[in-house]
Design an enzyme around this catalytic site. Sequence first.
Site, PDB file in Angstrom:
ATOM      1  N   GLN A 153       0.823  -1.209   0.000  1.00 20.67           N
ATOM      2  CA  GLN A 153       0.000   0.000   0.000  1.00 20.67           C
ATOM      3  C   GLN A 153       0.861   1.263   0.000  1.00 20.67           C
ATOM      4  O   GLN A 153       1.037   1.881  -1.030  1.00 20.67           O
ATOM      5  CB  GLN A 153      -0.963   0.002   1.179  1.00 20.67           C
ATOM      6  CG  GLN A 153      -2.006   1.115   1.092  1.00 20.67           C
ATOM      7  CD  GLN A 153      -3.174   0.885   2.044  1.00 20.67           C
ATOM      8  OE1 GLN A 153      -3.340  -0.202   2.596  1.00 20.67           O
ATOM      9  NE2 GLN A 153      -3.984   1.901   2.218  1.00 20.67           N
ATOM     10  N   ASP A 154       1.401   1.658   1.154  1.00 21.99           N
ATOM     11  CA  ASP A 154       2.286   2.821   1.157  1.00 21.99           C
ATOM     12  C   ASP A 154       3.504   2.539   2.031  1.00 21.99           C
ATOM     13  O   ASP A 154       3.520   1.566   2.786  1.00 21.99           O
ATOM     14  CB  ASP A 154       1.550   4.100   1.572  1.00 21.99           C
ATOM     15  CG  ASP A 154       1.040   4.075   3.003  1.00 21.99           C
ATOM     16  OD1 ASP A 154       0.913   2.971   3.559  1.00 21.99           O
ATOM     17  OD2 ASP A 154       0.771   5.150   3.551  1.00 21.99           O
ATOM     18  N   PRO A 155       4.540   3.364   1.912  1.00 18.32           N
ATOM     19  CA  PRO A 155       5.791   3.076   2.630  1.00 18.32           C
ATOM     20  C   PRO A 155       5.625   3.156   4.149  1.00 18.32           C
ATOM     21  O   PRO A 155       4.719   3.818   4.662  1.00 18.32           O
ATOM     22  CB  PRO A 155       6.740   4.185   2.144  1.00 18.32           C
ATOM     23  CG  PRO A 155       6.133   4.709   0.890  1.00 18.32           C
ATOM     24  CD  PRO A 155       4.658   4.552   1.050  1.00 18.32           C
TER      25      PRO A 155
END
EC number: 3.2.2.27
Length: 229
Positions: A70-72
């Site tokens: 999804q995101d870092p």
Amino acid sequence: MDICLEKIKIEQTWKEFLKDEFLKPYFLEIKTHYINALNEGKTIYPPANLIFNAFNLAPLQDLKIILLGQDPYHNPHQAMGLSFSVPMGVKIPPSLLNIYKELQNDLNIPMAKHGDLSKWAKQGVLLLNSILSVEANKPASHAHFGWQKFTDAVISKLSDEKEGLVFLLWGNYAKNKKVLINPQKHFILEAAHPSPLARNAFLGCKHFSKSNEILLKLGKSPIDWNLNL
């Protein structure tokens, strides 16, 4: 502020493959948001030189598997531009621990003592987050930048122009990307997210052995998932 392709630090085969995307208006918007955040003094992860690390470690011609995140990670020293991965010496996050548990259950591979998944990437596993940057300590803070348009385009373009790729979709966010993938040309494996919040529903999916079975049937070399040094 124009996009200069020469200044985009991404592996050459990917740069050629994605050059049309880099020149589209939405990518200029991403760049503008990113530069504005830097100019405001925000701390952004991963470091700029690692934003395209997933592509730089897995050249297009070697690609076998796409593992979507999804995101870092938004805490210091964690994000390295690869989904689920953290650098050597950094505490292994809970989701990655569950991934290691499944590796042990599935292929009897002892759990690694580190969280660096670079070895997978170098064998052709694209460890792709949907969003490629984040502000420190603020999860999903760059969701409005437009990164999803870029990474969705990556998935769609791979689906359209390649064949025989294995897509690993873990959790509802990743499963929603299924509409971008042609199931007649590619292999889609779905499971719950490895996060402990999913109550360990991820365990037992056997995606590591299943992926290698698919690769062998296609005449490709399997992934060595063992990360032990």
